[in-house]
Design a protein around this motif. Sequence first.
Motif, PDB file in Angstrom:
ATOM      1  N   PHE A   1       5.690  -8.115   6.704  1.00 20.66           N
ATOM      2  CA  PHE A   1       6.270  -7.617   5.051  1.00 20.66           C
ATOM      3  C   PHE A   1       6.321  -6.557   4.598  1.00 20.66           C
ATOM      4  N   HIS A   2       5.393  -5.449   4.801  1.00 25.38           N
ATOM      5  CA  HIS A   2       5.263  -4.323   4.790  1.00 25.38           C
ATOM      6  C   HIS A   2       6.517  -3.501   5.538  1.00 25.38           C
ATOM      7  N   HIS A   3       7.120  -3.613   6.703  1.00 22.34           N
ATOM      8  CA  HIS A   3       8.055  -3.169   6.132  1.00 22.34           C
ATOM      9  C   HIS A   3       9.175  -3.235   6.494  1.00 22.34           C
TER      10      HIS A   3
ATOM     11  N   ASN B   1       7.503   7.647   1.355  1.00 19.24           N
ATOM     12  CA  ASN B   1       6.483   7.560   1.400  1.00 19.24           C
ATOM     13  C   ASN B   1       5.934   6.563   2.298  1.00 19.24           C
ATOM     14  N   HIS B   2       6.487   5.431   1.882  1.00 20.50           N
ATOM     15  CA  HIS B   2       6.512   4.779   4.038  1.00 20.50           C
ATOM     16  C   HIS B   2       6.647   5.270   4.649  1.00 20.50           C
ATOM     17  N   GLU B   3       8.026   6.082   4.956  1.00 22.59           N
ATOM     18  CA  GLU B   3       8.385   6.429   6.005  1.00 22.59           C
ATOM     19  C   GLU B   3       7.617   7.292   6.905  1.00 22.59           C
TER      20      GLU B   3
ATOM     21  N   GLY C   1      -1.329   3.527  -5.014  1.00 24.32           N
ATOM     22  CA  GLY C   1      -1.256   4.586  -4.474  1.00 24.32           C
ATOM     23  C   GLY C   1      -1.281   5.129  -3.005  1.00 24.32           C
ATOM     24  N   TYR C   2      -1.216   6.163  -3.329  1.00 25.30           N
ATOM     25  CA  TYR C   2      -1.814   6.621  -1.518  1.00 25.30           C
ATOM     26  C   TYR C   2      -3.214   7.888  -1.945  1.00 25.30           C
ATOM     27  N   ALA C   3      -3.486   8.583  -0.223  1.00 27.37           N
ATOM     28  CA  ALA C   3      -4.488   9.091  -0.564  1.00 27.37           C
ATOM     29  C   ALA C   3      -3.862  10.239   1.207  1.00 27.37           C
TER      30      ALA C   3
ATOM     31  N   VAL D   1      -1.788   7.911   3.498  1.00 23.97           N
ATOM     32  CA  VAL D   1      -2.532   5.941   3.985  1.00 23.97           C
ATOM     33  C   VAL D   1      -1.946   5.351   2.551  1.00 23.97           C
ATOM     34  N   ASP D   2      -1.232   4.463   2.850  1.00 22.41           N
ATOM     35  CA  ASP D   2      -0.883   3.001   1.369  1.00 22.41           C
ATOM     36  C   ASP D   2      -2.098   2.265   1.190  1.00 22.41           C
ATOM     37  N   VAL D   3      -2.652   2.801  -0.092  1.00 16.56           N
ATOM     38  CA  VAL D   3      -4.262   1.474   0.164  1.00 16.56           C
ATOM     39  C   VAL D   3      -3.105   0.586  -1.438  1.00 16.56           C
TER      40      VAL D   3
ATOM     41  N   GLU E   1      -2.326  -2.607  -2.314  1.00 21.56           N
ATOM     42  CA  GLU E   1      -2.414  -4.373  -1.182  1.00 21.56           C
ATOM     43  C   GLU E   1      -1.935  -4.751  -0.684  1.00 21.56           C
ATOM     44  N   HIS E   2      -0.606  -4.811  -0.785  1.00 22.08           N
ATOM     45  CA  HIS E   2       0.268  -5.009  -0.012  1.00 22.08           C
ATOM     46  C   HIS E   2       0.252  -4.893   1.864  1.00 22.08           C
ATOM     47  N   ALA E   3      -0.713  -3.140   2.072  1.00 19.81           N
ATOM     48  CA  ALA E   3      -0.790  -2.935   2.709  1.00 19.81           C
ATOM     49  C   ALA E   3      -2.218  -3.765   3.917  1.00 19.81           C
TER      50      ALA E   3
END
Length: 204
Positions: A32-34, A80-82, A128-130, A165-167, A169-171
Amino acid sequence: MRDERFYPFTAMPLPFAYNSLQPDISEYTMYFHHDKHYKGYVDKLNALLKDMPFLQNVPLSELTKNENTDIKNNAGGVFNHEMYFASLSPERRPVSEFIAECLTKNFGSVQEFLKEFHEAGMSQFGSGYAWLIKCCGKDNKLLKIIKTANQDTPDFITEIPILPVDVWEHAYYLDRQNRRDIYLDAFFNVLNWDVIEKRIREIN
Ligand code: MN3
């Protein structure tokens, strides 16, 4: 790490099998994420740019700073996802001497880095992301941890992205429900330290 690619964008295939990060991240989450979340950003960005010929040769990292919020958010979602997917690996290899040295120099120890990165991921309020970034400019060559909201990216000028790191919730929600902390621990098990090392060396 800028990204010089421009319109039309092609979705990057996941560099490993969807089920290969189990039990740390499930096949269901990776699929789902990708295939849904990330590809959604690629499709949306292409659809927006189709009607904006003046932005069709602007590189991806620049689009993430565009004044048009839709462009900025979707370009950020692609970038960000790539970077996030490419930072993962099923090989579960330990950190190299080079990485251990860098992290120790900047954070005191590898463990201390992981602890601070975990805290940054936990304390990002909402989506968001760290990030682990490399500073350019007055703090030249220092590694630092920062956070960004939604699909915002580091600035690419003083902050060169090394590891996100994707934070959102879908991650993690399918696997861990509300337990972002467990997701962050599992994320550390499947990091591609070779890629992270390469990124640090490239901007030396
Ligand atoms: Mn995501």
